[in-house]
Design a protein around this motif. Structure first.
Motif, PDB file in Angstrom:
ATOM      1  N   THR A 452       0.828  -1.205   0.000  1.00 24.61           N
ATOM      2  CA  THR A 452       0.000   0.000   0.000  1.00 24.61           C
ATOM      3  C   THR A 452       0.863   1.256   0.000  1.00 24.61           C
ATOM      4  O   THR A 452       0.515   2.261  -0.635  1.00 24.61           O
ATOM      5  N   LEU A 456       0.728   4.324  -2.736  1.00 26.64           N
ATOM      6  CA  LEU A 456       0.594   5.731  -2.353  1.00 26.64           C
ATOM      7  C   LEU A 456       1.790   6.556  -2.806  1.00 26.64           C
ATOM      8  O   LEU A 456       1.643   7.729  -3.188  1.00 26.64           O
ATOM      9  N   GLU A 460       1.297   9.799  -5.325  1.00 30.13           N
ATOM     10  CA  GLU A 460       1.826  11.127  -5.024  1.00 30.13           C
ATOM     11  C   GLU A 460       2.739  11.619  -6.135  1.00 30.13           C
ATOM     12  O   GLU A 460       2.610  12.767  -6.610  1.00 30.13           O
ATOM     13  N   ILE A 482      -5.806   5.788  -6.261  1.00 31.04           N
ATOM     14  CA  ILE A 482      -6.615   6.240  -5.125  1.00 31.04           C
ATOM     15  C   ILE A 482      -8.013   5.667  -5.201  1.00 31.04           C
ATOM     16  O   ILE A 482      -8.616   5.315  -4.167  1.00 31.04           O
ATOM     17  N   ILE A 511      -4.588  12.684  -1.853  1.00 33.99           N
ATOM     18  CA  ILE A 511      -3.555  11.644  -1.751  1.00 33.99           C
ATOM     19  C   ILE A 511      -2.878  11.705  -0.394  1.00 33.99           C
ATOM     20  O   ILE A 511      -2.667  10.666   0.254  1.00 33.99           O
ATOM     21  N   GLU A 514      -5.261  10.272   2.156  1.00 29.31           N
ATOM     22  CA  GLU A 514      -5.356   8.812   2.080  1.00 29.31           C
ATOM     23  C   GLU A 514      -4.106   8.164   2.667  1.00 29.31           C
ATOM     24  O   GLU A 514      -4.179   7.121   3.324  1.00 29.31           O
ATOM     25  N   ARG A 515      -2.965   8.755   2.446  1.00 28.39           N
ATOM     26  CA  ARG A 515      -1.719   8.239   3.025  1.00 28.39           C
ATOM     27  C   ARG A 515      -1.793   8.310   4.547  1.00 28.39           C
ATOM     28  O   ARG A 515      -1.384   7.375   5.249  1.00 28.39           O
ATOM     29  N   GLU A 518      -4.288   5.371   5.601  1.00 25.99           N
ATOM     30  CA  GLU A 518      -3.842   4.009   5.313  1.00 25.99           C
ATOM     31  C   GLU A 518      -2.599   3.616   6.090  1.00 25.99           C
ATOM     32  O   GLU A 518      -2.432   2.449   6.452  1.00 25.99           O
TER      33      GLU A 518
END
Length: 587
Positions: A452, A456, A460, A482, A511, A514-515, A518
């Motif tokens: 993951t 990511l 990015e 994403i 992004i 989400e990073r 996650e």
């Protein structure tokens, strides 16, 4: 040989190799360094010692020095640094010493690797051992250059963007350790050179093969499939492979492209980062290869599937590189709520909770989110409940209340209670029982790199290089990645919020968010906000709940200076001893 079997050799190798130099004592019936030439296991101990310095051998819990978490541990070094004690003399994020030790061990090993008879009874096997171990040594050297760049690279008092001294040869006690700090770019290129060299010797992956026809490219010199199995088979999978090397190379590229180290926003750096990460994703068919349970890698089913047994290695697709599986209850004892006999150490912040969108994908601040401040946990992204215990959550079939009626679980009720109104759930095995008289353990593993993260990283870099929908030479975009991650998380489909994003800036923020979600609690946030040059001084917030009243408050201030604390310091003693240029702002 598995790492777990080799660690037992370290005590002996440490006797031969003190921390900073290799001694050659007089012959007084003690082992001398010459023994490494007679006994290969002692020689390999040099390399294994370098492995032990990897900072990802365990979770660091440095989120408590960010806006994602605080701790109720009053002795926490990370709490001390976040609240004003961080300096070049007191630095819990100091990897300078251990990284250079690991590099020196790797250098010493490279000095002798070709002189060792790795298998006296079979030179063909011995040559294969030498090849693999040499590749590991170059890889280790490059990896630790990454950690030095991340933790100690920065803008010096002289205005230059600097790395640290580059040591590509073993130094004896009387040699010159006072080499000047290399430029950041030179050190990046030095790490790349090590990775390129490592890839000459290492296969992409370890594992048993059925016959010689299945050998990977570059290994035609293997004449017996049993030789491959012995040197590159299943039992080696926790050693550094070519795939691990490429993953670290991709990390270096992303660091070099990031705003803190790429002030001119050079697009070729972003393209390199996208391509290095994309190369790894191409091997698994891009977003289609995303492990559907990868975000739950720490739960029983995934741990069971990652077990090594009877030579059959069944690692899960999410894990690029991990530590061996072990059984204990330390993580749970440290972090379960006090009603479950835990110490509640890591307390997620309101800041992090607010970063989770609604299940429809919209941020809670968006007009289309349907967020209800009077019922703030309803209808949220499923990851919120998977990763964080909030008021009314169920944990171990028990309702956890953190409000005023929560007893020992309420905010500040006990020294082991939450300070924010939240407890950590991610990384914990709820099968652990801490009840006195009925305690048990469960299996865990620690991760070095997850797939993951690679997804990511690519998202990015690809967004910065080519925009939200650009693909470069790949078949997938940042937006595609994403979309797959959010779909896996349980965001309602179609993902209308994601579909509404068309510009690079909005995609960048999504992004990064989400990073944050996650990779939470996996020691990324501290360095992510720094390489992005984001505000470091955002207070850590919490919530007090009294019936239906939610009162939000600052739990802990963050005493970081945005003028210079996006970069870590060079240790004060190194500056004092060798006259190194210090990073700007640090004394």
């Amino acid at each position: 040989m598995r790492l777990s079997k080799i660690f037992s050799l370290l005590a002996v190798s440490i006797l031969i190799i003190p921390a900073c130099q290799l001694l050659e004592p007089e012959n007084d019936n003690h082992s001398t360094f010459d023994r490494v030439y007679a006994e290969p296991t002692y020689a390999e101990g040099l390399l294994i010692r370098a492995y032990t310095f990897l900072p990802t051998n365990d979770y660091r819990w440095d989120e408590v020095a960010t806006d994602d978490a605080v701790t109720n541990d009053k002795f926490s070094s990370y709490m001390r640094m976040a609240t004003g004690e961080w300096s070049s003399l007191y630095n819990p994020q100091n990897l300078y010493d251990n990284s250079n030790r690991a590099i020196l061990y790797a250098n010493r090993f490279l000095d002798i690797v070709d002189e060792i008879e790795w298998k006296r009874t079979n030179p063909d096997i011995g040559n294969l051992y030498a090849r693999r171990l040499k590749g590991e040594a170059y890889a280790i050297r490059g990896m630790f250059k990454y950690f030095l760049l991340r933790n100690h690279g920065g803008i010096g008092d002289d205005g230059q963007l600097l790395g640290t001294p580059i040591y590509d040869a073993f130094l004896n006690a009387n040699d010159d350790f006072a080499k000047p700090r290399a430029t950041f770019t030179d050190m990046v290129n030095s790490a790349y050179a090590d990775f390129t060299e490592a890839l000459k010797y290492l296969p992409m992956d370890y594992g048993n093969l059925p016959n010689l026809a299945a050998l990977p490219p570059g290994f035609s010199d293997v004449k017996d499939i049993d030789h491959w199995t012995r040197v590159f088979g299943d039992d080696m999978r926790q050693r550094i492979s070519g795939r691990h090397v490429k993953a670290f190379r991709a990390r270096v590229a992303l660091l070099a492209a990031s705003p803190a180290f790429n002030a001119g926003n050079t697009q070729t750096l972003w393209e390199a980062a996208a391509n290095y990460n994309g190369e790894l994703l191409n091997d698994i068919n891009g977003p289609a290869g995303l492990d559907p349970n990868g975000h739950l890698f720490y739960l029983k089913a995934q741990v069971d599937n990652a077990r090594l047994s009877s030579g059959d290695y069944k690692d899960i697709a999410e894990i690029v590189w991990r530590r061996p599986i072990y059984s204990d209850r330390v993580r749970e004892q440290n972090n379960f709520p006090p009603s479950l006999y835990g110490n509640g150490n890591i307390n997620p912040t309101q800041n992090l909770v607010d970063a989770f969108p609604m299940a429809n994908g919209y941020p809670i601040t968006h007009a289309s989110s349907n967020y209800n401040p009077a019922n703030p946990y309803a209808g949220r992204d499923p990851r919120l409940n998977r990763y964080i215990v909030f008021n009314g959550s169920s944990m171990k079939s028990t309702t956890i209340k953190t409000g005023s009626d929560g007893g020992v679980n309420a905010v500040d009720a006990l020294p082991t209670s939450t300070r924010t109104g939240y407890y950590m759930r991610k990384l914990l095995r709820e099968e652990v029982n801490l009840t006195p008289g009925a305690q048990n353990t469960q299996e865990h593993f620690n991760t070095h790199i997850r797939m993951t993260e690679i997804f990511l990283n690519y998202a990015e870099a690809a967004n910065e290089a080519w925009g939200p929908t650009g693909t470069g030479s790949h078949s997938f975009s940042a937006k595609d990645v994403i979309a797959a991650i959010r779909k896996r998380a349980g965001i309602a489909q179609p993902d209308n919020y994601l579909n509404s994003i068309t510009d690079q800036a909005a995609m960048r923020q999504l992004i990064r968010n989400e990073r944050r979600l996650e990779l939470c609690f996996e020691s990324h946030r501290f360095w992510d906000v720094r390489r992005w040059k984001e505000d470091l001084s955002v207070p850590a917030r919490g919530v007090r709940i009294d019936g239906t009243t939610y009162t939000y408050f600052d739990v802990e201030q963050r005493a970081y200076d945005n003028d210079y604390m996006h970069y870590g310091p060079i240790p004060y003693n190194e500056v004092l001893k060798f006259g190194f240029v210090q990073n700007k702002g640090w004394n």
